[in-house]
Design a protein around this motif. Structure first.
Motif, PDB file in Angstrom:
ATOM      1  N   ASP A   7     -40.245 -29.993  36.256  1.00  0.00           N
ATOM      2  CA  ASP A   7     -39.257 -29.800  35.384  1.00  0.00           C
ATOM      3  C   ASP A   7     -40.120 -29.188  34.139  1.00  0.00           C
ATOM      4  O   ASP A   7     -39.792 -27.898  33.891  1.00  0.00           O
ATOM      5  CB  ASP A   7     -38.156 -30.326  33.974  1.00  0.00           C
ATOM      6  CG  ASP A   7     -37.102 -31.299  35.018  1.00  0.00           C
ATOM      7  OD1 ASP A   7     -37.417 -32.449  35.146  1.00  0.00           O
ATOM      8  OD2 ASP A   7     -36.658 -30.979  36.208  1.00  0.00           O
TER       9      ASP A   7
ATOM     10  N   THR B 130     -23.660 -40.741  20.592  1.00  0.00           N
ATOM     11  CA  THR B 130     -23.395 -39.139  20.006  1.00  0.00           C
ATOM     12  C   THR B 130     -22.797 -39.186  19.528  1.00  0.00           C
ATOM     13  O   THR B 130     -23.335 -37.940  18.518  1.00  0.00           O
ATOM     14  CB  THR B 130     -22.875 -38.603  22.060  1.00  0.00           C
ATOM     15  OG1 THR B 130     -21.961 -38.468  22.000  1.00  0.00           O
ATOM     16  CG2 THR B 130     -24.499 -38.726  22.442  1.00  0.00           C
TER      17      THR B 130
ATOM     18  N   VAL C 211     -32.893 -30.993  25.701  1.00  0.00           N
ATOM     19  CA  VAL C 211     -32.786 -29.605  26.947  1.00  0.00           C
ATOM     20  C   VAL C 211     -31.368 -28.496  27.776  1.00  0.00           C
ATOM     21  O   VAL C 211     -32.052 -27.379  27.996  1.00  0.00           O
ATOM     22  CB  VAL C 211     -32.912 -30.898  28.803  1.00  0.00           C
ATOM     23  CG1 VAL C 211     -32.773 -29.946  29.659  1.00  0.00           C
ATOM     24  CG2 VAL C 211     -34.133 -32.062  27.472  1.00  0.00           C
ATOM     25  N   ARG C 212     -30.478 -29.551  27.480  1.00  0.00           N
ATOM     26  CA  ARG C 212     -30.007 -28.282  27.397  1.00  0.00           C
ATOM     27  C   ARG C 212     -29.611 -26.693  26.653  1.00  0.00           C
ATOM     28  O   ARG C 212     -28.922 -26.217  26.586  1.00  0.00           O
ATOM     29  CB  ARG C 212     -28.236 -28.882  27.266  1.00  0.00           C
ATOM     30  CG  ARG C 212     -27.614 -28.985  28.965  1.00  0.00           C
ATOM     31  CD  ARG C 212     -26.119 -30.086  28.617  1.00  0.00           C
ATOM     32  NE  ARG C 212     -26.153 -30.627  27.309  1.00  0.00           N
ATOM     33  CZ  ARG C 212     -26.261 -31.956  28.344  1.00  0.00           C
ATOM     34  NH1 ARG C 212     -25.693 -32.214  29.221  1.00  0.00           N
ATOM     35  NH2 ARG C 212     -25.448 -32.819  27.276  1.00  0.00           N
TER      36      ARG C 212
ATOM     37  N   CYS D 107     -31.696 -41.068  26.443  1.00  0.00           N
ATOM     38  CA  CYS D 107     -30.958 -39.945  26.792  1.00  0.00           C
ATOM     39  C   CYS D 107     -30.823 -38.629  25.559  1.00  0.00           C
ATOM     40  O   CYS D 107     -30.395 -37.730  26.648  1.00  0.00           O
ATOM     41  CB  CYS D 107     -29.616 -41.044  26.749  1.00  0.00           C
ATOM     42  SG  CYS D 107     -29.339 -42.657  27.854  1.00  0.00           S
ATOM     43  N   ASP D 108     -30.893 -39.182  24.233  1.00  0.00           N
ATOM     44  CA  ASP D 108     -30.981 -38.068  23.732  1.00  0.00           C
ATOM     45  C   ASP D 108     -31.802 -36.643  24.108  1.00  0.00           C
ATOM     46  O   ASP D 108     -31.191 -35.427  23.104  1.00  0.00           O
ATOM     47  CB  ASP D 108     -31.354 -38.068  22.413  1.00  0.00           C
ATOM     48  CG  ASP D 108     -32.276 -39.186  22.099  1.00  0.00           C
ATOM     49  OD1 ASP D 108     -32.611 -39.658  20.462  1.00  0.00           O
ATOM     50  OD2 ASP D 108     -33.132 -39.153  22.774  1.00  0.00           O
TER      51      ASP D 108
ATOM     52  N   ASP E 118     -31.073 -34.971  26.299  1.00  0.00           N
ATOM     53  CA  ASP E 118     -30.836 -34.514  27.582  1.00  0.00           C
ATOM     54  C   ASP E 118     -29.778 -32.849  26.433  1.00  0.00           C
ATOM     55  O   ASP E 118     -29.549 -31.935  26.843  1.00  0.00           O
ATOM     56  CB  ASP E 118     -29.575 -34.703  28.225  1.00  0.00           C
ATOM     57  CG  ASP E 118     -30.274 -35.776  29.537  1.00  0.00           C
ATOM     58  OD1 ASP E 118     -29.369 -36.383  30.090  1.00  0.00           O
ATOM     59  OD2 ASP E 118     -31.238 -35.818  29.564  1.00  0.00           O
ATOM     60  N   ASN E 119     -29.460 -33.269  25.926  1.00  0.00           N
ATOM     61  CA  ASN E 119     -29.355 -32.169  24.345  1.00  0.00           C
ATOM     62  C   ASN E 119     -29.773 -31.985  24.768  1.00  0.00           C
ATOM     63  O   ASN E 119     -29.457 -30.121  24.731  1.00  0.00           O
ATOM     64  CB  ASN E 119     -27.968 -32.829  23.478  1.00  0.00           C
ATOM     65  CG  ASN E 119     -27.247 -33.734  23.769  1.00  0.00           C
ATOM     66  OD1 ASN E 119     -26.295 -33.407  24.736  1.00  0.00           O
ATOM     67  ND2 ASN E 119     -26.872 -34.947  22.717  1.00  0.00           N
TER      68      ASN E 119
ATOM     69  N   VAL F  64     -39.327 -29.865  24.546  1.00  0.00           N
ATOM     70  CA  VAL F  64     -38.976 -30.397  26.129  1.00  0.00           C
ATOM     71  C   VAL F  64     -40.064 -30.220  26.688  1.00  0.00           C
ATOM     72  O   VAL F  64     -39.871 -31.471  27.603  1.00  0.00           O
ATOM     73  CB  VAL F  64     -38.016 -28.953  26.229  1.00  0.00           C
ATOM     74  CG1 VAL F  64     -37.572 -29.008  27.692  1.00  0.00           C
ATOM     75  CG2 VAL F  64     -36.349 -29.181  25.198  1.00  0.00           C
TER      76      VAL F  64
ATOM     77  N   ARG G 216     -36.690 -43.018  32.425  1.00  0.00           N
ATOM     78  CA  ARG G 216     -35.920 -41.613  31.933  1.00  0.00           C
ATOM     79  C   ARG G 216     -34.213 -41.998  31.975  1.00  0.00           C
ATOM     80  O   ARG G 216     -33.518 -41.221  31.435  1.00  0.00           O
ATOM     81  CB  ARG G 216     -36.043 -41.228  33.353  1.00  0.00           C
ATOM     82  CG  ARG G 216     -37.865 -40.132  33.328  1.00  0.00           C
ATOM     83  CD  ARG G 216     -37.801 -39.847  35.247  1.00  0.00           C
ATOM     84  NE  ARG G 216     -39.608 -39.639  35.122  1.00  0.00           N
ATOM     85  CZ  ARG G 216     -39.514 -39.408  36.261  1.00  0.00           C
ATOM     86  NH1 ARG G 216     -38.915 -39.149  37.474  1.00  0.00           N
ATOM     87  NH2 ARG G 216     -41.370 -38.607  36.256  1.00  0.00           N
TER      88      ARG G 216
ATOM     89  N   ARG H  97     -42.492 -35.932  34.486  1.00  0.00           N
ATOM     90  CA  ARG H  97     -41.145 -34.970  35.241  1.00  0.00           C
ATOM     91  C   ARG H  97     -41.250 -33.214  35.195  1.00  0.00           C
ATOM     92  O   ARG H  97     -41.472 -32.722  34.318  1.00  0.00           O
ATOM     93  CB  ARG H  97     -40.233 -34.728  33.903  1.00  0.00           C
ATOM     94  CG  ARG H  97     -39.149 -36.470  34.039  1.00  0.00           C
ATOM     95  CD  ARG H  97     -38.194 -36.169  32.905  1.00  0.00           C
ATOM     96  NE  ARG H  97     -36.959 -35.418  33.266  1.00  0.00           N
ATOM     97  CZ  ARG H  97     -35.917 -35.659  32.532  1.00  0.00           C
ATOM     98  NH1 ARG H  97     -35.598 -35.846  31.722  1.00  0.00           N
ATOM     99  NH2 ARG H  97     -34.748 -34.919  32.830  1.00  0.00           N
TER     100      ARG H  97
END
Lengths: 611, 379
Positions: free
Chosen positions: A171, A89, A141-142, A135-136, A138-139, A159, A131, A168
């Motif tokens: 979510d 990252t 989403v956060r 992974c990118d 997640d940022n 998102v 899933r 998902r």
């Protein structure tokens, strides 16, 4: 070293004839961390490898153990990944690092080859796979979730989209509810969409329904979505309309979200999720090929990683291994993967033309690489052990080339050789260490090494050294060694002589003359003493002959004389002429002393006791 | 084995040592030091296993050792010991001895003192001085005794530049390990299977006593003295044999125990529970020897991974001892003594090079680049 095996590709593209795909770059700056992580990886996987081979030998629950190990290996990789991910990252290059790629391929092989998931479950596993590796998001989403007003965030719909694309639903619905509360006008649409998402049939997870039942339900649900779309329910909100199209498996709608999915395999899984959730393993290849073509859109050509994954989807195990070998310049991955697949009985062994099978070939390459590392060579030993054809030969050649910097290291290498009955290597290592010790004047160490190798010739060399020292200095060095030889004295005749000779000196020092005399004589008559030393021994006898009391008996004196004659007779005539005066004087003195002693002895023995 | 924690540390560990607890402390040890070998750059590292409950940012579970600091060490770390709470003495394969200081406030290590060339070979041909590995170090603040491959014994004092005493050519073979016997006496073991006792009060450079095993002169690699009874010494040999000696009498060991399949690298009596002994070996196993087991407790046989054995005694006569405390290690009656032996390491692969015990905690380091920490030794 192994770290270089990965980083080299980045620094010198095209080295060794291998093209360097940008996807498999590893950031050169991360080299140190990589080495650290790689070493952990190599050591942990070594433990798993050895455990697998051992349990195989025990012949109990083979394939199950192999499966467990695959999972364990994945965990190990995951652990290593934890470090790498934190770096990706922050690094400049957005590309997938080599470890990420390896984990991606590994997990896919696990799903397709080892777990052999059937239709229905297959898709669920693939979803998990996707899933885990993209992974990118997640940022993103956060960022959205932590903002004050999530539904107003510019990335909000991104998102939601990604949640839907990854299946998902929970979510996605959670976010939709936020939109519903924030935007009352779209509340109705949200409710319908939420409903659809809730009702989507999902196989597995404890469901008792059969595949056919599920397919039927899914068909109904699909038709319901179709109806809503055609009715124009979502016409006012383009975002929700596109989501509905995605739910219907519309390829174009899904393709629009290319940037979110980033990879063609994500596209493949999403497409399957919403069009053929009960896909069978054998059907995968067709969908995979078409997904790849559609995603790339004819602009780019597939990269090596894509080729590998495609081969996996086509269930071409050998192709996967071959492509991995070419693309990944490190043997770790293919060696362990092949070994595990072999244990799962998935590889038909076809012999490569140079005689060993693929598994063995890869393990040999990997282990040879380990041996080129100054520290990881110890791991390589176990790998060679489990290559039945050429392992031993490779080990013999490699182990001789390990630099023996300290005695402790030499001991470890020796132990490896001894455990495998590699006698030649034992001898040569002991000889090297003994020579080193000798040069450093550590005679005790040298002897200790020759005892270990049972090297009589070297023991003789060492004893000669001692004797030489004695002749030059007139006294023994390292008495602690010679006095305490114990049974190792028997290793070589010369050593035995040395021990006994020292004993003679001790006896003399303790004034036990008759025993000393007997010993001295025995040394010559039993031919324990080398001929070159006889002169010294005979000269040593002189003080005994000069004692007040008679020590040597007549019989013994005759023996002594015979020894002297043997010694002098052995010399050639011209040698006698070359002998200097000292030599001839010595011989003369000895003869005189013998004669005198003989006289006294005869007299003494002839005398009656007590008279 | 739930309380056994393993961590891979990307360096082969040659030595691990707990930091000694201050005399009044009751809590278990929290800090240990490790030394590496066979690396291009070797390191001395300090780790903490505090009873901290926090989970670390990268998700490692509690109880795993955390690296506090490290420092480069030149040469393999051949032996290591804590001089006091802050200073560590390390013996190097280059022949030098270094004292490192651990600064607690900012968690760093620095070199406090160094004796270069404490051990070296003199080449008989060229009379050049080549490096000889220092193989063992023992200290009792402020004195440090070192032994090496050159057969030399050095006595240093911290903060003194020169050696206080040097015994050249103390041994014609390699001295592998050294331990303190009495205040002025040390005991060394060498690679021709001899134990030698040296008294520093004497001026002559000769050992005051020499012991050896009958039979083959198997090299001895490690030695440790019983913490309370100064005449009991345990040694470990190249063939994995554990021997218990009584230095007051006899030149032969009291007990010989067939322990490991390969070289025994370290032997330690537990400092506060000396009925417990720990040995680690090249064959990858770490044995915990427990003589405190009573015969009446048959249930102990069901302990997983353990086996029991009888002490085998030599025929040496023991004088009548009136001691109230008879050490289990020397005890005469074979039918009364049973020993519990447990292997601490599950799935051994590569050599366990070093082990240290303090209180209820054990730490060991292996060639598989892993540290194992066990927190409940006597559970």
């Amino acid at each position: 070293g192994p770290g270089e095996m990965l980083v080299c590709e980045a620094a010198f593209p095209g080295a060794g004839g291998l093209t360097c795909p940008p996807v498999l770059f590893s950031n050169v700056r991360d080299q140190d961390i990589h080495l650290h992580t790689l070493r952990k990886l190599f050591n942990e996987s070594h433990g798993i490898f050895v455990g697998l081979q051992r349990s195989d030998e025990e012949l109990s629950g083979k394939s199950k153990k192999a499966q467990e190990d695959v999972i364990q290996m994945s965990l190990v990789l995951l652990g290593s990944m934890g470090v790498i991910n934190t770096l990706v990252t922050v690094s400049v290059f957005p590309q997938v690092s080599i470890l990420s790629a390896m984990e991606l391929i590994w997990n896919l092989c696990e799903i397709l080859f080892v777990e052999v998931a059937p239709a229905g479950h297959l898709l669920l596993h693939l979803l998990d796979w996707v899933r885990l590796h993209v992974c990118d998001v997640d940022n993103m989403v956060r960022e959205v979730l932590s903002s004050e007003n999530p539904s107003k965030h510019e990335l909000f719909w991104n998102v939601v989209d990604i949640f839907v694309l990854q299946g998902r639903m929970e979510d996605a619905r959670h976010l939709l509810s936020k939109e519903a509360t924030a935007n009352p006008t779209s509340k109705g649409m949200c409710k319908i969409l939420d409903d659809l998402m809730k009702k989507m049939p999902v196989l597995g997870l404890g469901n008792t329904q059969t595949l056919t039942e599920m397919e039927l339900k899914w068909q109904h649900w699909h038709e319901e979505c179709q109806r809503y779309l055609q009715d124009g329910t979502f016409a006012s909100n383009p975002h929700m309309e596109s989501i509905c199209k995605i739910l219907l498996g519309d390829e174009n709608a899904i393709l629009e979200k290319k940037e979110l999915m980033t990879t063609w395999y994500h596209f493949l899984v999403t497409h399957l999720l919403y069009s053929h959730p009960a896909v069978k393993p054998v059907e995968l290849r067709f969908y995979a090929q078409s997904s790849l073509d559609q995603f790339l859109g004819g602009e780019n050509s597939p990269e090596p990683l894509d080729t590998i994954l495609m081969a996996a989807f086509e269930f071409e195990i050998h192709q996967v291994i071959k492509e991995c070998s070419i693309a990944l310049s490190n043997w770790w991955f293919v060696a362990h993967l092949t070994d595990l697949l072999d244990h799962c009985k998935l590889l038909q062994s076809h012999n490569l033309y140079f005689g060993s099978n693929m598994r063995e070939f890869l393990l040999l390459e990997y282990a040879s690489g380990l041996f080129s590392h100054h520290s990881l060579w110890q791991l390589g030993v176990d790998y060679f052990d489990h290559c039945s054809e050429y392992g031993r030969v490779y080990l013999e050649l490699h182990i001789e080339r390990i630099p023996l910097t300290t005695e402790q290291k030499a001991l470890k290498v020796l132990r490896i050789c001894e455990q495998r009955q590699m006698h030649e290597q034992v001898r040569s290592i002991c000889k090297i260490m003994a020579m080193k010790a000798l040069r450093n004047n550590r005679l005790g160490s040298a002897l200790s090494w020759s005892i270990r190798a049972k090297d009589a010739a070297f023991a003789t060399l060492i004893s000669d050294r001692f004797l030489k020292d004695y002749c030059e200095r007139g006294s023994f060095s390292d008495l602690d060694l010679i006095d305490n030889l114990g049974p190792s004295m028997l290793l070589s005749d010369r050593l035995t002589f040395l021990g006994k000779y020292r004993e003679f000196h001790r006896l003399y020092g303790e004034k036990r003359f008759s025993e000393a005399a007997k010993l001295l004589l025995m040394l010559m008559t039993a031919h324990i003493a080398p001929c070159s030393f006889w002169m010294t021994l005979l000269t040593d006898a002189l003080p005994l002959l000069e004692q007040k009391e008679v020590i040597f008996s007549a019989e013994q004196t005759y023996e002594l004389m015979r020894c002297l004659e043997d010694l002098t007779a052995g010399k050639l005539d011209n040698q006698k002429l070359q002998d200097d005066d000292i030599e001839t004087t010595k011989v003369e003195m000895l003869r005189l002393a013998f004669a005198r002693n003989l006289a006294r002895a005869i007299v003494k023995e002839g005398t009656l006791e007590g008279s | 084995m739930e309380d056994l924690c393993a961590k891979f540390v990307s360096q082969k560990l040659s030595k691990v040592r707990w930091r000694p607890a201050p005399a009044t402390a009751l809590q278990p040890p929290e800090l240990f030091a490790t030394g590496s070998w066979d690396n291009e750059e070797n390191k001395i590292s300090i780790w903490s296993v505090g009873a901290v409950e926090s989970v670390c940012p990268n998700g490692e579970y509690q109880g795993e050792p955390q690296l506090l600091c490290d420092i480069r060490h030149y040469g393999d770390v051949m032996d290591m010991q804590f001089l006091d709470q802050e200073r560590i003495v390390a013996a190097s394969s280059t022949g030098s001895i270094t004292i490192f200081r651990h600064h607690q406030n900012n968690q760093t290590l620095s070199v406090s003192q160094k004796w270069e060339r404490a051990h070296c070979h003199v080449d008989s041909d060229t009379s050049a001085c080549g490096g000889a590995s220092c193989t063992g170090v023992i200290c009792k603040n402020p004195e440090i005794v070192t032994v090496g491959e050159d057969g030399r014994i050095n006595l240093f004092r911290a903060d003194h530049k020169q050696a206080v005493r040097t015994i050249d050519n103390a041994d014609s073979s390699t001295l592998h390990a050294v331990t303190l016997l009495r205040t002025t006496e040390i005991l060394t073991v060498n690679s021709i299977g001899q134990l030698k006792i040296w008294d520093f009060r004497q001026q002559r450079n000769e050992p005051s006593q020499i012991f050896s095993l009958t039979g083959d002169r198997v090299p001895l690699h490690c030695v440790d003295r019983h913490p309370n009874q100064q005449h009991i010494v345990a040694t470990g040999g190249q063939d994995g044999m554990l021997s218990i000696w009584d230095v007051r009498q006899g030149s032969m060991p009291v007990s010989l125990l067939n322990a490991h399949d390969a070289e025994m690298w370290e032997v330690h009596f537990h400092p506060s529970n000396p009925d417990h002994l720990f040995t680690c070996s090249e064959d990858g196993s770490l044995w915990h020897w427990d003589t405190s087991v009573e015969v009446s407790e048959k249930t102990s046989f069901l302990h997983q991974g353990g086996r029991s054995t009888f002490l085998s005694h030599s025929a040496v006569n023991q004088p009548n001892v009136n001691q109230s405390v008879v050490s289990a290690w020397l005890s005469n009656d074979p039918t009364k003594d049973r020993m519990e032996i447990t292997n601490v390491i599950p799935n051994p692969t590569l050599s366990v090079n070093s082990v240290d015990v303090l209180g209820p905690c054990l730490v060991c380091g292996t060639d598989a680049e892993a540290i194992y920490v066990k927190r409940q030794l006597f559970a």
